[in-house]
Scaffold this active site. Structure first.
Site, short mmCIF file in Angstrom:
data_model
loop_
_atom_site.label_atom_id
_atom_site.label_comp_id
_atom_site.label_asym_id
_atom_site.label_seq_id
_atom_site.Cartn_x
_atom_site.Cartn_y
_atom_site.Cartn_z
N GLU A 79 -24.11 27.72 -2.12
CA GLU A 79 -24.89 28.93 -2.39
C GLU A 79 -24.05 29.88 -3.24
O GLU A 79 -24.40 31.03 -3.42
CB GLU A 79 -25.35 29.59 -1.09
CG GLU A 79 -24.21 29.96 -0.16
CD GLU A 79 -24.43 31.33 0.43
OE1 GLU A 79 -25.27 31.42 1.31
OE2 GLU A 79 -23.76 32.29 0.00
N CYS A 124 -26.46 27.06 4.00
CA CYS A 124 -25.28 26.31 4.43
C CYS A 124 -25.51 24.81 4.56
O CYS A 124 -24.63 24.09 5.04
CB CYS A 124 -24.75 26.86 5.74
SG CYS A 124 -24.24 28.58 5.63
N HIS A 143 -23.20 22.80 12.48
CA HIS A 143 -22.89 23.92 11.60
C HIS A 143 -22.22 25.02 12.44
O HIS A 143 -22.48 25.14 13.63
CB HIS A 143 -24.13 24.44 10.89
CG HIS A 143 -23.80 25.58 9.98
ND1 HIS A 143 -22.83 25.47 9.01
CD2 HIS A 143 -24.24 26.87 9.94
CE1 HIS A 143 -22.71 26.63 8.40
NE2 HIS A 143 -23.54 27.50 8.94
#
Lengths: 345, 131
Positions: A80, A112, A234
Site C-alpha cells: 500500500e 495489508c 496478520h
C-alpha cells in the site's frame, strides 16, 4: 502440487522505540507497549522504499530457489506504499532480478494482504500451466500520521515467494479467502496518511475476517488447530495476533515464530510473508503451517502448507529472517522524521 | 533525466559489465574497446558478483544538490572479486565505521529522484558484509 520454491526476507536496519515516539507526543510508553504489545518498529532509510525492499527480498528468494530468473513468468508486488501512484513497482523488481522481458507483472493493493493475494495469483497461473514460476512479494514502508496511534506500529519490511511445481520446499494443500466491504482503514487518493475507524478495526474487521478465513480453510481441509505445527496471522499489533491465535485454539509454541510485530512493528503487506519466512527458517520437513493474512477493506487469505524435506537444503542459502531482526540501529524521532520525509522543505 | 536513467538500468540494477575474451580483463561500466587488445577486442557481457572490499573512500560533507539530505555519506571505490573497481555509496554504516579493506556487498537502493513528481533513479550501493 503447487508450492514454494524459494523465499526471502528483508527488513531495514533502522529502529525507533515506542518510548521515543511517546516522548514526542507526551504519551505513556508503558501503556502503549502493554496495550499494543509493540516495543519498536523498523524504519526505512532515506534511500529505501517498497521497490528496494522488494528487490532485496526477491534476491534472497532467488538464492534459495536456485532457478534461472528468466523462467519467472509473473511478478506481483503487493503493497500500500508503492513509490509511484502510476508506474509499476513490479517492473523495477523484475528488471533488478534479471527476469525481464518475457513475463507479466502488476502491482497489487489490498491494505495489508496484497502480498498473499499475489501468492494466490501465482498459484493459479502455475497450476494452470500458464507459467513455470511466479514471484509474489509483500512489502511496505507504511506511514502513520504524526501523533496517530498508527505511528507506533507502521513499519517497513517485506518478503518474497517464488511459486512453482518442481523442487518445492513447501506444498500448498489448499487456500481459502473471506472478503467483505468493511471500511475499517483507508487512505484517499493524494492523501499522505491513512485514517482508520479506531475500535471498529477490531471485531467487525480484523477478528471477523481472520477467524472466518482460518475456520473456513480448516473446514475445507478437514483439519483442527492441533493438526498444525505452526501458525501465522496478520499482526497489526501483538495483542490482536495473540488474541486471534488463542480464540482459534492455537498454543504459544505454534504461534511464536510467526509473531514479529513486537520487534519490528506492523510491516503491512510484509507482515504475514515475513512471519511465514521466520517459520520456514525454523521448521522441518513434514511439518504443517496455517497462514492467514488480513487486509483492511476487508479480507483474509488463508493457506494450508506442508513443508518438504528440501527445506533444510535451502535455509542457509540466504540471510535468515532472524539476521534482519537482530541487525539494528536505533534512531531518534528527528532522524525518523527525516527518513520518513515528514519534514517538508 | 528520464532517458539517461533508463539507458543505464541494465548495468545499474544488475552490475552488468563486459569481459574481454582475448585478455580476460573485466570493465565496468561497459566500453566499446579493450585498451589492452585494441582491434583484437572480443567483449562479452558479465554479471558481476557485487562482492568486494573497500579499496579507498571519502566522506562527503558538502554534497551535490541531489544528495544534500544524505550528507555526510561515504563514497568508496570498491574492488570487486572480479578485479574491477567501481565507485558507489556505502550505506547502513556510519562514516567512521568504514575502513580500507572492509568487505562489502551490493544492495539495491534509490540513487536520486527528479523532484517530488519526477522519475526515481534506482541502482547499486554497497553495505558492509556482517554475516
Amino acid at each position: 502440487m503447487v508450492g514454494i520454491v524459494g523465499y526471502g526476507a528483508y527488513i531495514p536496519k533502522y529502529r525507533i522505540k515506542v518510548e521515543e515516539i511517546a516522548r514526542v507526543w507526551n504519551k505513556d510508553p508503558n501503556a502503549i507497549k502493554k496495550g499494543l504489545l509493540v516495543y519498536e518498529k523498523a524504519v526505512p532509510s532515506l534511500d529505501e522504499d517498497t521497490a528496494t525492499i522488494a528487490v532485496e527480498a526477491s534476491r534472497n528468494a532467488l538464492k534459495r530457489s536456485e532457478i534461472n530468473p528468466k523462467d519467472i513468468g509473473a511478478v506481483y508486488v503487493g503493497s500500500e506504499s508503492h513509490p509511484y501512484a502510476v508506474k509499476p513497482t513490479s517492473t523495477i523488481v523484475a528488471e533488478a532480478i534479471d527476469a525481464t522481458p518475457e513475463l507479466t507483472a502488476a502491482d497489487l493493493e489490498f491494505a495489508c494482504k496484497a502480498g498473499t493475494a499475489g501468492i494466490q495469483m501465482c498459484m493459479g497461473l502455475v497450476e494452470s500451466g500458464l507459467i513455470k514460476y511466479g514471484l509474489a512479494i509483500g512489502a511496505d514502508t507504511a506511514q502513520g500520521a504524526p501523533g496517530d496511534a498508527l505511528e507506533y506500529t507502521a513499519a517497513a519490511g517485506g518478503a518474497a515467494y517464488i511459486i512453482g511445481k518442481s523442487n518445492v520446499i513447501a506444498e500448498f494443500n489448499g487456500t481459502y479467502s473471506y472478503t467483505t466491504d468493511t471500511p475499517d482503514f483507508w487512505r484517499r487518493e493524494g492523501k499522505p496518511y491513512p485514517r482508520h475507524g479506531g475500535r471498529f478495526t477490531g471485531e467487525p474487521a480484523y477478528f471477523k475476517h481472520v477467524i472466518n478465513a482460518a475456520e473456513g480453510l480448516m473446514e475445507k481441509m478437514g483439519t483442527k488447530p492441533e493438526d498444525y505445527d505452526y501458525c501465522v496471522f496478520h499482526q497489526p499489533n501483538g495483542k490482536f495476533y495473540i488474541r486471534v491465535a488463542k480464540t482459534l485454539g492455537f498454543k504459544e509454541e505454534q504461534y511464536k515464530y510467526g509473531l514479529l510485530t513486537p520487534q519490528i512493528g506492523n510491516t503491512y503487506s510484509g507482515a504475514v510473508p515475513l512471519g511465514l519466512s521466520n517459520i520456514l527458517d525454523h521448521c522441518e520437513g513434514g511439518e504443517r503451517v496455517l497462514a492467514v493474512s488480513y487486509g483492511s477493506g476487508a479480507g483474509s487469505d488463508a493457506f494450508d502448507i506442508t513443508i518438504t524435506e528440501r527445506i533444510n537444503k535451502v535455509k542457509d542459502k540466504a540471510p535468515k529472517t532472524a539476521y534482519y531482526l537482530e541487525r539494528k540501529e536505533y534512531i531518534d524521532y528527528a532522524i525518523y522524521a527525516k527518513f520518513r520525509r515528514k519534514i517538508k522543505m | 533525466m528520464v532517458v539517461r536513467s533508463w539507458r543505464h538500468i541494465k548495468e545499474r540494477y544488475n552490475l552488468i559489465g563486459v569481459r574481454c575474451k582475448n585478455c580476460g580483463t573485466v570493465y565496468f561500466p561497459s566500453r566499446e574497446i579493450c585498451p589492452k587488445c585494441r582491434r583484437k577486442t572480443d567483449f562479452e557481457d558479465i554479471k558481476l558478483s557485487g562482492r568486494g572490499k573497500v579499496y579507498t573512500y571519502s566522506v562527503v560533507h558538502v554534497a551535490p544538490k541531489d544528495f544534500e539530505k544524505q550528507a555526510p555519506y561515504v563514497i568508496a571505490i570498491i574492488e570487486l572479486e572480479e578485479g574491477v573497481k567501481i565507485t558507489g555509496q556505502v550505506v547502513d554504516c556510519k562514516p567512521d565505521e568504514v575502513y580500507i579493506g572492509m568487505p562489502v556487498e551490493v544492495v539495491f537502493r534509490r540513487i536520486k529522484e527528479d523532484g517530488d513528481d519526477g522519475v526515481i533513479t534506482y541502482g547499486y550501493k554497497f553495505r558492509p558484509v556482517e554475516n
